[in-house]
Design a protein around this motif. Sequence first.
Motif, PDB file in Angstrom:
ATOM      1  N   PRO A 419      23.969 -16.088   2.689  1.00 58.18           N
ATOM      2  CA  PRO A 419      23.244 -15.263   1.727  1.00 58.18           C
ATOM      3  C   PRO A 419      22.318 -14.253   2.421  1.00 58.18           C
ATOM      4  CG  PRO A 419      22.216 -17.393   1.904  1.00 58.18           C
ATOM      5  CD  PRO A 419      23.427 -17.441   2.784  1.00 58.18           C
ATOM      6  N   HIS A 420      21.678 -13.466   1.614  1.00 63.46           N
ATOM      7  CA  HIS A 420      20.780 -12.438   2.132  1.00 63.46           C
ATOM      8  C   HIS A 420      19.422 -13.029   2.505  1.00 63.46           C
ATOM      9  CE1 HIS A 420      17.926  -8.969   1.744  1.00 63.46           C
ATOM     10  NE2 HIS A 420      18.891  -8.369   2.416  1.00 63.46           N
ATOM     11  N   VAL A 421      18.905 -12.614   3.646  1.00 60.09           N
ATOM     12  CA  VAL A 421      17.547 -12.972   4.066  1.00 60.09           C
ATOM     13  C   VAL A 421      16.828 -11.680   4.437  1.00 60.09           C
ATOM     14  CG1 VAL A 421      18.178 -15.265   4.900  1.00 60.09           C
ATOM     15  CG2 VAL A 421      18.250 -13.310   6.473  1.00 60.09           C
ATOM     16  N   ALA A 422      15.511 -11.731   4.401  1.00 61.29           N
ATOM     17  CA  ALA A 422      14.763 -10.513   4.709  1.00 61.29           C
ATOM     18  C   ALA A 422      13.406 -10.846   5.313  1.00 61.29           C
ATOM     19  CB  ALA A 422      14.575  -9.680   3.443  1.00 61.29           C
ATOM     20  N   GLU A 423      13.037 -10.069   6.324  1.00 62.63           N
ATOM     21  CA  GLU A 423      11.664 -10.117   6.809  1.00 62.63           C
ATOM     22  C   GLU A 423      10.886  -9.072   6.033  1.00 62.63           C
ATOM     23  OE1 GLU A 423       8.956  -9.312  10.803  1.00 62.63           O
ATOM     24  OE2 GLU A 423      11.139  -9.476  10.999  1.00 62.63           O
ATOM     25  N   HIS A 431       1.203  -1.651  -2.931  1.00 64.85           N
ATOM     26  CA  HIS A 431       0.559  -2.977  -2.913  1.00 64.85           C
ATOM     27  C   HIS A 431       1.558  -4.107  -3.164  1.00 64.85           C
ATOM     28  CE1 HIS A 431      -3.224  -0.824  -2.849  1.00 64.85           C
ATOM     29  NE2 HIS A 431      -2.908  -0.201  -3.975  1.00 64.85           N
ATOM     30  N   VAL A 432       2.722  -4.011  -2.534  1.00 68.11           N
ATOM     31  CA  VAL A 432       3.754  -5.048  -2.654  1.00 68.11           C
ATOM     32  C   VAL A 432       4.362  -5.320  -1.282  1.00 68.11           C
ATOM     33  CG1 VAL A 432       4.359  -4.544  -5.055  1.00 68.11           C
ATOM     34  CG2 VAL A 432       5.507  -3.317  -3.207  1.00 68.11           C
ATOM     35  N   TYR A 433       5.078  -6.438  -1.161  1.00 64.88           N
ATOM     36  CA  TYR A 433       5.777  -6.785   0.078  1.00 64.88           C
ATOM     37  C   TYR A 433       7.258  -6.454  -0.094  1.00 64.88           C
ATOM     38  CZ  TYR A 433       1.562  -9.177   1.622  1.00 64.88           C
ATOM     39  OH  TYR A 433       0.269  -9.461   2.020  1.00 64.88           O
ATOM     40  N   ARG A 434       7.827  -5.773   0.902  1.00 61.31           N
ATOM     41  CA  ARG A 434       9.222  -5.354   0.818  1.00 61.31           C
ATOM     42  C   ARG A 434       9.930  -5.544   2.161  1.00 61.31           C
ATOM     43  NH1 ARG A 434       8.657  -6.016  -3.673  1.00 61.31           N
ATOM     44  NH2 ARG A 434       8.906  -4.594  -5.449  1.00 61.31           N
ATOM     45  N   ASN A 435      11.277  -5.533   2.107  1.00 63.47           N
ATOM     46  CA  ASN A 435      12.149  -5.691   3.272  1.00 63.47           C
ATOM     47  C   ASN A 435      11.858  -4.588   4.302  1.00 63.47           C
ATOM     48  OD1 ASN A 435      14.277  -5.909   5.082  1.00 63.47           O
ATOM     49  ND2 ASN A 435      15.815  -6.290   3.478  1.00 63.47           N
ATOM     50  N   ILE A 436      11.583  -5.006   5.543  1.00 61.78           N
ATOM     51  CA  ILE A 436      11.228  -4.014   6.578  1.00 61.78           C
ATOM     52  C   ILE A 436      12.400  -3.100   6.923  1.00 61.78           C
ATOM     53  CG2 ILE A 436       9.458  -5.535   7.567  1.00 61.78           C
ATOM     54  CD1 ILE A 436      11.414  -6.135   9.842  1.00 61.78           C
ATOM     55  N   LYS A 437      13.637  -3.535   6.673  1.00 65.26           N
ATOM     56  CA  LYS A 437      14.799  -2.692   6.977  1.00 65.26           C
ATOM     57  C   LYS A 437      14.961  -1.582   5.938  1.00 65.26           C
ATOM     58  CE  LYS A 437      17.451  -6.140   9.552  1.00 65.26           C
ATOM     59  NZ  LYS A 437      18.707  -6.924   9.631  1.00 65.26           N
ATOM     60  N   ARG A 438      14.632  -1.890   4.692  1.00 63.20           N
ATOM     61  CA  ARG A 438      14.772  -0.899   3.627  1.00 63.20           C
ATOM     62  C   ARG A 438      13.535   0.003   3.536  1.00 63.20           C
ATOM     63  NH1 ARG A 438      18.894  -1.458  -0.046  1.00 63.20           N
ATOM     64  NH2 ARG A 438      20.171  -3.336   0.150  1.00 63.20           N
ATOM     65  N   TYR A 439      12.415  -0.517   3.992  1.00 65.83           N
ATOM     66  CA  TYR A 439      11.163   0.250   3.927  1.00 65.83           C
ATOM     67  C   TYR A 439      10.511   0.249   5.313  1.00 65.83           C
ATOM     68  CZ  TYR A 439      11.688  -0.267  -1.132  1.00 65.83           C
ATOM     69  OH  TYR A 439      12.160  -0.229  -2.429  1.00 65.83           O
ATOM     70  N   PRO A 440      10.975   1.134   6.186  1.00 65.05           N
ATOM     71  CA  PRO A 440      10.440   1.170   7.558  1.00 65.05           C
ATOM     72  C   PRO A 440       8.939   1.460   7.612  1.00 65.05           C
ATOM     73  CG  PRO A 440      12.435   2.498   7.361  1.00 65.05           C
ATOM     74  CD  PRO A 440      12.020   2.153   5.983  1.00 65.05           C
ATOM     75  N   GLU A 441       8.403   2.027   6.552  1.00 65.94           N
ATOM     76  CA  GLU A 441       6.991   2.405   6.554  1.00 65.94           C
ATOM     77  C   GLU A 441       6.043   1.236   6.269  1.00 65.94           C
ATOM     78  OE1 GLU A 441       8.462   3.463   2.320  1.00 65.94           O
ATOM     79  OE2 GLU A 441       9.247   3.217   4.349  1.00 65.94           O
ATOM     80  N   VAL A 442       6.575   0.040   6.019  1.00 67.37           N
ATOM     81  CA  VAL A 442       5.710  -1.093   5.698  1.00 67.37           C
ATOM     82  C   VAL A 442       4.867  -1.499   6.913  1.00 67.37           C
ATOM     83  CG1 VAL A 442       7.252  -2.005   3.930  1.00 67.37           C
ATOM     84  CG2 VAL A 442       7.481  -2.790   6.294  1.00 67.37           C
ATOM     85  N   THR A 443       3.772  -2.184   6.638  1.00 67.79           N
ATOM     86  CA  THR A 443       2.880  -2.667   7.689  1.00 67.79           C
ATOM     87  C   THR A 443       3.186  -4.130   7.989  1.00 67.79           C
ATOM     88  OG1 THR A 443       1.126  -1.177   6.949  1.00 67.79           O
ATOM     89  CG2 THR A 443       0.474  -3.047   8.336  1.00 67.79           C
ATOM     90  N   THR A 444       3.356  -4.462   9.261  1.00 70.01           N
ATOM     91  CA  THR A 444       3.562  -5.853   9.679  1.00 70.01           C
ATOM     92  C   THR A 444       2.471  -6.239  10.676  1.00 70.01           C
ATOM     93  OG1 THR A 444       5.046  -5.169  11.464  1.00 70.01           O
ATOM     94  CG2 THR A 444       6.064  -5.720   9.344  1.00 70.01           C
ATOM     95  N   GLU A 445       2.281  -7.550  10.860  1.00 71.56           N
ATOM     96  CA  GLU A 445       1.278  -8.051  11.806  1.00 71.56           C
ATOM     97  C   GLU A 445       1.967  -8.888  12.870  1.00 71.56           C
ATOM     98  OE1 GLU A 445      -2.465  -9.419   9.800  1.00 71.56           O
ATOM     99  OE2 GLU A 445      -1.296  -9.012   7.995  1.00 71.56           O
TER     100      GLU A 445
END
Length: 560
Positions: A419-423, A431-445
């Motif tokens: 199945p599908h998995v996502a970081e 103000h939401v959490y989204r898949n880093i592959k689909r939204y490269p602009e997201v902030t990660t720690e």
Amino acid sequence: MFKKFVPAFEWLTAYKKTDLTGDMSAGLIVAIMLIPQGMAYAMLAGLPPVIGLYASTVPLIIYALFGTSRQLAVGPVAMVSLLVLTGVSTITDPGTSDYISLVLLLTLMIGVIQLLMGLFKLGFLVNFMSHAVISGFTSAAAIIIGLSQLKHLIGVRLEADKNVFLIMIETVNRLSEINPITLGIGLISIGLLLTLKKIVKRVPAPLIIVLLSTLTVYYFEWHQSGVSIVGNVPSGLPSLSLPVINVKALIQLLPIALTIAFVGFMESIAMAKAIAAKEKYKVMPNKELRGLGLANIGSSFFSGFPVTGGFSRSAVNYQSGARTPLATIITAILIILTLIFFTEWFYYLPNAVLAAIIMVAVYSLIDFREVKQLLKINKVDGSVWLVTFLTTLIFGIVEGILIGIIYSLLIFVWRSAYPHVAELGYLQKEHVYRNIKRYPEVTTEQDILIFRFDSSLFFANISFYEEKLGQRLVDKSETKWVILDFSGVNSIDAVALHALEDMTKTQSYEHEVTFLFSGVKGPVKDLIIRAEWGEEYEKHIHYLSINHAHKTIKAGDIGA
């Protein structure tokens, strides 16, 4: 209690006089349509044409009493007729008394299977036959049906009658034997059927062509020039027939009986639901199974063959004003009157006309647009259509649908196991959490890994999740906290639960990380608590959201 098992009491007790006109009109039009179709489909099934009329009497009345659709037109259909021929002809030759006896037994078996499925509420089983399988199978079967009628259209007794490639090769090799009059009758009939269907849709084109061709053959005596005709059609009502129960035959016919029971029901329920949605009433699948089952059992005891709801006739029935199942009962009564008084009119009816009626009827079942759409949306779903279509053409009707079902189930298992998995990362603007592959602009720690599962967890896919998560922890070695987003996990089995516990303990030890579970749904949370993972893990499953878990980490208040 009685009303529960006989739905007819509901519409009979509440019948309105204003519905009678529409029911009478629809019943007449469908009867006019069903008479030539019933005879043609009986011929397709390897049976005498009159059996098609027998199957259009008692079974229709039974369905009207026990079915839940108000407009579904039940009777012989092309697909089921071909399946009957395919299954029974492997045991004995069509046209023989043994063949007819086996068809009666097959009809009884189909009825019993459908009735039992309805009684035990097993209608959901047909959901395992995907739309792609049914569409691919139907398209291939329509081609097989059409080409199987070539022998009647050209007036040549072809030896090949099931394999489309052999039929075409033999036809080309025997072009010199074609009867020009028979071919002319067939082609003109096809042309008229298609033309009248487009120009004047409410005109019963099949019956008009049957009458015109019958009169023409009689006047010019073309039956003496090699034009094959229906010949004597017995008059009178169908006699009571008792299917001969034979254990060996039961075993041989079981695969085709199951196939027809499923395919017939799917064809019926699809059309019944489509009309019911327009008329804003509900069709009960399990009651439909009981109604169809009893109709087929009745057909087996009155010299008929398998019946189901037909697409084209149901559409005509609905468009002609049918308001209740009384329209179906009127259709049956009119065909009974035809059997008593008018069967001799069909003596000079050319078989080429019946072949033309079948060819035109199944032409609309070929749906190449569906595979184009499936391939455009998802190539895997398109492959299911193609596999079913090609295997049906190459190997045969039964083999094709079985291979299609098996292949679609393998695709389902494969999708479930991988199945599908996502970081996830934080999308600050929304103000939401989204898949880093689909939204490269997201902030990660660096020290926090947020990992989402997009399916329920069970024994077949838990190792895949473990592998993906382990690989990501190796790649992101600075991770100290792992938030597992369980918002997409609706259920979990005991094996996966045990493996999940081992995974969290192993990964915690190997990578020195702490696991937090967010968005765990009630039923899943109950199972985790019941599994008694231990206080150090149980206290980490109560975070309502990723944001809740993230704030807890930042506050240094783990377990709160």
